[in-house]
Design a protein around this motif. Sequence first.
Motif, PDB file in Angstrom:
ATOM      1  N   VAL A 195      46.948 -14.973 106.227  1.00  0.00           N
ATOM      2  CA  VAL A 195      46.845 -14.827 104.780  1.00  0.00           C
ATOM      3  C   VAL A 195      45.671 -13.903 104.451  1.00  0.00           C
ATOM      4  CG1 VAL A 195      46.527 -16.027 102.596  1.00  0.00           C
ATOM      5  CG2 VAL A 195      47.756 -17.150 104.441  1.00  0.00           C
ATOM      6  N   SER A 196      45.929 -12.933 103.570  1.00  0.00           N
ATOM      7  CA  SER A 196      44.885 -12.007 103.167  1.00  0.00           C
ATOM      8  C   SER A 196      43.977 -12.660 102.130  1.00  0.00           C
ATOM      9  CB  SER A 196      45.544 -10.748 102.597  1.00  0.00           C
ATOM     10  OG  SER A 196      44.595  -9.963 101.934  1.00  0.00           O
ATOM     11  N   THR A 197      42.687 -12.731 102.446  1.00  0.00           N
ATOM     12  CA  THR A 197      41.744 -13.317 101.499  1.00  0.00           C
ATOM     13  C   THR A 197      40.606 -12.325 101.258  1.00  0.00           C
ATOM     14  OG1 THR A 197      40.384 -14.292 103.239  1.00  0.00           O
ATOM     15  CG2 THR A 197      42.156 -15.656 102.355  1.00  0.00           C
ATOM     16  N   MET A 198      39.910 -12.485 100.152  1.00  0.00           N
ATOM     17  CA  MET A 198      38.716 -11.665  99.946  1.00  0.00           C
ATOM     18  C   MET A 198      37.719 -12.397  99.076  1.00  0.00           C
ATOM     19  SD  MET A 198      39.764  -8.723  97.275  1.00  0.00           S
ATOM     20  CE  MET A 198      40.663  -9.060  95.777  1.00  0.00           C
ATOM     21  N   GLY A 199      36.466 -12.007  99.230  1.00  0.00           N
ATOM     22  CA  GLY A 199      35.408 -12.613  98.443  1.00  0.00           C
ATOM     23  C   GLY A 199      34.138 -11.797  98.555  1.00  0.00           C
ATOM     24  N   PRO A 200      33.156 -12.113  97.701  1.00  0.00           N
ATOM     25  CA  PRO A 200      31.908 -11.352  97.684  1.00  0.00           C
ATOM     26  C   PRO A 200      31.137 -11.498  99.004  1.00  0.00           C
ATOM     27  CG  PRO A 200      31.820 -13.201  96.133  1.00  0.00           C
ATOM     28  CD  PRO A 200      33.202 -13.163  96.695  1.00  0.00           C
ATOM     29  N   VAL A 201      30.526 -10.400  99.457  1.00  0.00           N
ATOM     30  CA  VAL A 201      29.750 -10.445 100.702  1.00  0.00           C
ATOM     31  C   VAL A 201      28.260 -10.604 100.446  1.00  0.00           C
ATOM     32  CG1 VAL A 201      31.421  -9.063 101.979  1.00  0.00           C
ATOM     33  CG2 VAL A 201      29.518  -7.929 100.844  1.00  0.00           C
ATOM     34  N   PRO A 257      30.840  -5.746  88.754  1.00  0.00           N
ATOM     35  CA  PRO A 257      31.153  -5.084  90.024  1.00  0.00           C
ATOM     36  C   PRO A 257      30.517  -5.842  91.197  1.00  0.00           C
ATOM     37  CG  PRO A 257      29.461  -3.857  88.817  1.00  0.00           C
ATOM     38  CD  PRO A 257      29.713  -5.125  88.048  1.00  0.00           C
ATOM     39  N   GLU A 258      31.300  -6.071  92.242  1.00  0.00           N
ATOM     40  CA  GLU A 258      30.802  -6.805  93.409  1.00  0.00           C
ATOM     41  C   GLU A 258      31.347  -6.183  94.686  1.00  0.00           C
ATOM     42  OE1 GLU A 258      30.374 -11.510  92.072  1.00  0.00           O
ATOM     43  OE2 GLU A 258      32.090 -10.865  93.245  1.00  0.00           O
ATOM     44  N   VAL A 259      30.557  -6.247  95.763  1.00  0.00           N
ATOM     45  CA  VAL A 259      31.089  -5.825  97.064  1.00  0.00           C
ATOM     46  C   VAL A 259      31.860  -6.997  97.658  1.00  0.00           C
ATOM     47  CG1 VAL A 259      30.565  -5.001  99.382  1.00  0.00           C
ATOM     48  CG2 VAL A 259      29.197  -4.204  97.448  1.00  0.00           C
ATOM     49  N   HIS A 260      33.119  -6.728  97.987  1.00  0.00           N
ATOM     50  CA  HIS A 260      33.992  -7.741  98.583  1.00  0.00           C
ATOM     51  C   HIS A 260      34.379  -7.337  99.999  1.00  0.00           C
ATOM     52  CE1 HIS A 260      35.932  -9.789  94.792  1.00  0.00           C
ATOM     53  NE2 HIS A 260      34.620  -9.938  94.838  1.00  0.00           N
ATOM     54  N   ARG A 261      34.759  -8.334 100.782  1.00  0.00           N
ATOM     55  CA  ARG A 261      35.370  -8.068 102.074  1.00  0.00           C
ATOM     56  C   ARG A 261      36.753  -8.701 102.084  1.00  0.00           C
ATOM     57  NH1 ARG A 261      32.712  -6.967 106.709  1.00  0.00           N
ATOM     58  NH2 ARG A 261      30.838  -8.026 106.004  1.00  0.00           N
ATOM     59  N   MET A 262      37.756  -7.885 102.479  1.00  0.00           N
ATOM     60  CA  MET A 262      39.108  -8.429 102.623  1.00  0.00           C
ATOM     61  C   MET A 262      39.340  -8.716 104.096  1.00  0.00           C
ATOM     62  SD  MET A 262      42.720  -6.600 101.622  1.00  0.00           S
ATOM     63  CE  MET A 262      42.550  -6.820  99.850  1.00  0.00           C
ATOM     64  N   GLU A 263      39.884  -9.864 104.401  1.00  0.00           N
ATOM     65  CA  GLU A 263      40.234 -10.151 105.795  1.00  0.00           C
ATOM     66  C   GLU A 263      41.468 -11.030 105.873  1.00  0.00           C
ATOM     67  OE1 GLU A 263      36.598 -11.612 107.329  1.00  0.00           O
ATOM     68  OE2 GLU A 263      36.454 -13.277 105.942  1.00  0.00           O
ATOM     69  N   ILE A 264      42.098 -10.994 107.035  1.00  0.00           N
ATOM     70  CA  ILE A 264      43.292 -11.801 107.265  1.00  0.00           C
ATOM     71  C   ILE A 264      42.877 -13.080 107.968  1.00  0.00           C
ATOM     72  CG2 ILE A 264      45.603 -11.861 108.296  1.00  0.00           C
ATOM     73  CD1 ILE A 264      45.414  -9.618 106.332  1.00  0.00           C
ATOM     74  N   LYS A 265      43.144 -14.230 107.350  1.00  0.00           N
ATOM     75  CA  LYS A 265      42.811 -15.520 107.931  1.00  0.00           C
ATOM     76  C   LYS A 265      44.081 -16.346 108.022  1.00  0.00           C
ATOM     77  CE  LYS A 265      38.107 -17.184 107.366  1.00  0.00           C
ATOM     78  NZ  LYS A 265      37.107 -17.501 106.353  1.00  0.00           N
ATOM     79  N   ASP A 266      44.465 -16.716 109.240  1.00  0.00           N
ATOM     80  CA  ASP A 266      45.696 -17.480 109.451  1.00  0.00           C
ATOM     81  C   ASP A 266      46.886 -16.788 108.781  1.00  0.00           C
ATOM     82  OD1 ASP A 266      44.186 -19.427 110.780  1.00  0.00           O
ATOM     83  OD2 ASP A 266      43.715 -20.443 108.890  1.00  0.00           O
TER      84      ASP A 266
END
Length: 155
Positions: free
Chosen positions: A86-92, A75-84
């Motif tokens: 494109v929806s991306t996400m990764g661990p914060v 389990p990890e805390v991720h952040r989703m965001e729109i970059k250019d």
Amino acid sequence: MSKALPSLLLAFFFLASAFPALAESTRVGNLVIETPWARASIGMSRPAAAYVTIRNEGQTADILTGIETTVSAMPEVHRMEIKDGVSTMGPVGPLEIPANGSVTLAPGGLHVMLMKLQQPLTKGGQFSMTLIFKNAGRVDVSVPIYSVGASGPEQ
Ligand SMILES: [Cu+2]
């Protein structure tokens, strides 16, 4: 002051503990963990997501340093965001809960990514999740599971 009030309060607390899904907030130290919920998973091959609001009523910031639950081996805390576009996400990484502030994990933004699922998350069920804070320590919350497409709790 009515003499019936204390027994009414007792009855309320009894009812609240008898129906854990209705007891939506958990207090530990200066933190209040509100409305945890998760979306049902699509089998076990893809990760699932869980959401929660963490309110800090204290004068100092706290930090969510980790999460444990038997339903996910990673389990990890991720952040989703729109970059250019494109929806991306990764661990914060460690997540700061500001003094006298709150952090909300919700669809489209911050979320608990439940990777390496150990069991499917079935609508109507619930699971236990432990949030680990630098100052407040460990907090166990019960996470109700809503539908695959739920956009918020109580669906
Ligand atoms: Cu994610």
